[in-house]
Design a protein around this motif. Sequence first.
Motif, PDB file in Angstrom:
ATOM      1  N   THR A  80     -41.078 -87.244   6.850  1.00 51.26           N
ATOM      2  CA  THR A  80     -41.742 -86.350   5.983  1.00 51.26           C
ATOM      3  C   THR A  80     -40.809 -85.737   4.852  1.00 51.26           C
ATOM      4  N   THR A  81     -39.662 -86.073   4.955  1.00 49.73           N
ATOM      5  CA  THR A  81     -38.462 -85.308   3.939  1.00 49.73           C
ATOM      6  C   THR A  81     -38.679 -86.171   2.896  1.00 49.73           C
ATOM      7  N   GLN A  82     -38.861 -87.501   3.047  1.00 49.59           N
ATOM      8  CA  GLN A  82     -38.896 -88.581   2.106  1.00 49.59           C
ATOM      9  C   GLN A  82     -40.277 -88.252   1.364  1.00 49.59           C
ATOM     10  N   LYS A  83     -41.355 -87.775   1.917  1.00 53.69           N
ATOM     11  CA  LYS A  83     -42.696 -87.472   1.391  1.00 53.69           C
ATOM     12  C   LYS A  83     -42.661 -86.184   0.452  1.00 53.69           C
ATOM     13  N   SER A  84     -41.598 -85.426   0.990  1.00 51.64           N
ATOM     14  CA  SER A  84     -41.354 -84.143   0.229  1.00 51.64           C
ATOM     15  C   SER A  84     -40.340 -84.474  -1.163  1.00 51.64           C
ATOM     16  N   LEU A  85     -39.660 -85.362  -0.891  1.00 51.59           N
ATOM     17  CA  LEU A  85     -39.072 -85.828  -2.386  1.00 51.59           C
ATOM     18  C   LEU A  85     -39.874 -86.642  -3.184  1.00 51.59           C
ATOM     19  N   ASP A  86     -40.763 -87.222  -2.807  1.00 45.93           N
ATOM     20  CA  ASP A  86     -41.927 -87.899  -3.667  1.00 45.93           C
ATOM     21  C   ASP A  86     -42.631 -86.940  -4.376  1.00 45.93           C
ATOM     22  N   ARG A  87     -43.282 -85.843  -3.449  1.00 43.42           N
ATOM     23  CA  ARG A  87     -43.778 -84.861  -4.003  1.00 43.42           C
ATOM     24  C   ARG A  87     -43.026 -83.960  -5.092  1.00 43.42           C
ATOM     25  N   LEU A  88     -41.972 -83.811  -4.958  1.00 38.21           N
ATOM     26  CA  LEU A  88     -41.029 -82.916  -5.700  1.00 38.21           C
ATOM     27  C   LEU A  88     -40.605 -83.835  -6.856  1.00 38.21           C
ATOM     28  N   GLY A  89     -40.664 -85.014  -6.932  1.00 35.82           N
ATOM     29  CA  GLY A  89     -40.116 -85.882  -7.982  1.00 35.82           C
ATOM     30  C   GLY A  89     -38.488 -85.808  -7.895  1.00 35.82           C
ATOM     31  N   THR A  90     -37.919 -85.910  -6.850  1.00 30.52           N
ATOM     32  CA  THR A  90     -36.520 -85.846  -7.049  1.00 30.52           C
ATOM     33  C   THR A  90     -35.906 -87.004  -5.988  1.00 30.52           C
ATOM     34  N   ASP A  91     -34.641 -87.182  -5.861  1.00 28.97           N
ATOM     35  CA  ASP A  91     -34.023 -87.955  -4.948  1.00 28.97           C
ATOM     36  C   ASP A  91     -33.460 -87.271  -4.263  1.00 28.97           C
ATOM     37  N   TYR A  92     -33.248 -86.007  -4.321  1.00 30.43           N
ATOM     38  CA  TYR A  92     -32.440 -85.102  -3.331  1.00 30.43           C
ATOM     39  C   TYR A  92     -32.999 -83.715  -3.386  1.00 30.43           C
ATOM     40  N   VAL A  93     -32.628 -82.819  -2.184  1.00 27.01           N
ATOM     41  CA  VAL A  93     -32.708 -81.363  -2.355  1.00 27.01           C
ATOM     42  C   VAL A  93     -31.402 -80.951  -1.942  1.00 27.01           C
ATOM     43  N   ASP A  94     -31.282 -79.546  -2.587  1.00 29.87           N
ATOM     44  CA  ASP A  94     -30.023 -78.859  -2.664  1.00 29.87           C
ATOM     45  C   ASP A  94     -29.763 -78.392  -1.143  1.00 29.87           C
ATOM     46  N   LEU A  95     -30.986 -78.178  -0.438  1.00 31.08           N
ATOM     47  CA  LEU A  95     -31.093 -77.341   0.684  1.00 31.08           C
ATOM     48  C   LEU A  95     -32.042 -77.596   1.446  1.00 31.08           C
ATOM     49  N   LEU A  96     -31.972 -78.172   2.749  1.00 34.22           N
ATOM     50  CA  LEU A  96     -33.142 -78.637   3.477  1.00 34.22           C
ATOM     51  C   LEU A  96     -33.338 -77.901   4.933  1.00 34.22           C
ATOM     52  N   TYR A  97     -34.262 -77.132   5.113  1.00 38.16           N
ATOM     53  CA  TYR A  97     -34.344 -76.272   6.220  1.00 38.16           C
ATOM     54  C   TYR A  97     -35.082 -76.700   7.497  1.00 38.16           C
ATOM     55  N   VAL A  98     -34.808 -76.333   8.776  1.00 36.11           N
ATOM     56  CA  VAL A  98     -35.530 -76.313   9.853  1.00 36.11           C
ATOM     57  C   VAL A  98     -36.492 -74.964   9.739  1.00 36.11           C
ATOM     58  N   HIS A  99     -37.846 -75.226   9.350  1.00 35.11           N
ATOM     59  CA  HIS A  99     -38.492 -74.110   9.246  1.00 35.11           C
ATOM     60  C   HIS A  99     -38.527 -73.133  10.079  1.00 35.11           C
ATOM     61  N   TRP A 100     -38.919 -73.482  11.369  1.00 32.03           N
ATOM     62  CA  TRP A 100     -39.167 -72.373  12.364  1.00 32.03           C
ATOM     63  C   TRP A 100     -38.580 -73.258  13.778  1.00 32.03           C
ATOM     64  N   PRO A 101     -37.952 -72.986  14.733  1.00 27.14           N
ATOM     65  CA  PRO A 101     -37.536 -73.516  15.703  1.00 27.14           C
ATOM     66  C   PRO A 101     -38.665 -73.328  16.763  1.00 27.14           C
ATOM     67  N   MET A 102     -39.602 -74.109  16.614  1.00 26.09           N
ATOM     68  CA  MET A 102     -40.848 -74.024  17.610  1.00 26.09           C
ATOM     69  C   MET A 102     -41.718 -75.371  17.271  1.00 26.09           C
ATOM     70  N   ARG A 103     -42.603 -75.459  18.209  1.00 26.44           N
ATOM     71  CA  ARG A 103     -43.471 -76.737  18.088  1.00 26.44           C
ATOM     72  C   ARG A 103     -42.778 -78.040  18.323  1.00 26.44           C
ATOM     73  N   ALA A 104     -42.546 -78.668  17.217  1.00 22.28           N
ATOM     74  CA  ALA A 104     -41.950 -80.128  17.677  1.00 22.28           C
ATOM     75  C   ALA A 104     -40.176 -79.897  17.716  1.00 22.28           C
ATOM     76  N   TYR A 105     -39.799 -78.713  17.320  1.00 21.96           N
ATOM     77  CA  TYR A 105     -38.462 -78.658  17.283  1.00 21.96           C
ATOM     78  C   TYR A 105     -37.585 -78.871  18.874  1.00 21.96           C
ATOM     79  N   GLU A 106     -36.805 -79.680  18.863  1.00 24.36           N
ATOM     80  CA  GLU A 106     -36.157 -79.983  19.881  1.00 24.36           C
ATOM     81  C   GLU A 106     -34.617 -80.409  19.418  1.00 24.36           C
ATOM     82  N   PRO A 107     -33.624 -79.394  19.702  1.00 26.18           N
ATOM     83  CA  PRO A 107     -32.428 -79.483  18.775  1.00 26.18           C
ATOM     84  C   PRO A 107     -31.632 -80.687  19.048  1.00 26.18           C
ATOM     85  N   SER A 108     -31.553 -81.543  20.350  1.00 24.59           N
ATOM     86  CA  SER A 108     -31.001 -82.928  20.392  1.00 24.59           C
ATOM     87  C   SER A 108     -31.668 -83.949  19.798  1.00 24.59           C
TER      88      SER A 108
END
Length: 263
Positions: A80-108
Amino acid sequence: MAEIPSPGLGTSGNKDESQCAKTVQTALELGYRHIDTAQMYDNETPVGVGIAHADVPRDDVFLATKVLPDNLSHDDVLETTQKSLDRLGTDYVDLLYVHWPMRAYEPSDTLPAFDTLAADGVARNIAVSNFTPDLLDEAREILDAPIVANQVEMHPLFQQTELQSYAREHDITLVAYAPIMQGKADDVSELRDIAVEYDATPTQISLAWLNGVENVVPIPKATGEVHLRENASVPDLDDEDVRKIEAIDREERFVNPDGAAWN
């Protein structure tokens, strides 16, 4: 620590494609250099259009996005990060966040994917959002890349004192969302009183206080040039007025992680 331009432009809630693109373009041409979006906001495409149309080189723009809580399994982060890059029209983002530590978030499982993206240069910096000190400690133990930011609700009615101390100790920037209390700064009498002294608005005083806190970058939302200019032009508060704001003895949050007001 990565230098995160201040103020940033928050785009949560701005789903009108034409308006969103125009706001981003206008903000950049007014001098903003930090644009914040998220998969959750459903506006990465117009944010990318606004950046592309602005007369500002991409490398001068500090662009941040966030991975949706439902997309935080290892493989989903990568895909999904690659899909975000495609939507944003860029090859990279300067900052990528874990949005909320919930639902599918499993640290390891989640965080090694962020390390992969950092190592590949897809995410130049790694960040988290809505993390407590305990969750930050856990994430820092797992990640190879440093956590450069923790995006949290922060404003004069929710001052995040504990996270301020943590951020200073660990060289993390607090990126403050809802910094003008979703337009409710005018309702805070202390801000109204101080605003008179500076010929400013309560909104500007709220942002001015945040600007004076070490390791804090506010990301106010705006959709018109007048408010973009207002948010970028704030006074320097004297120590007495800073103390008045710090002494506010009531607390109120404006963003509910379980409801539609997610950031």
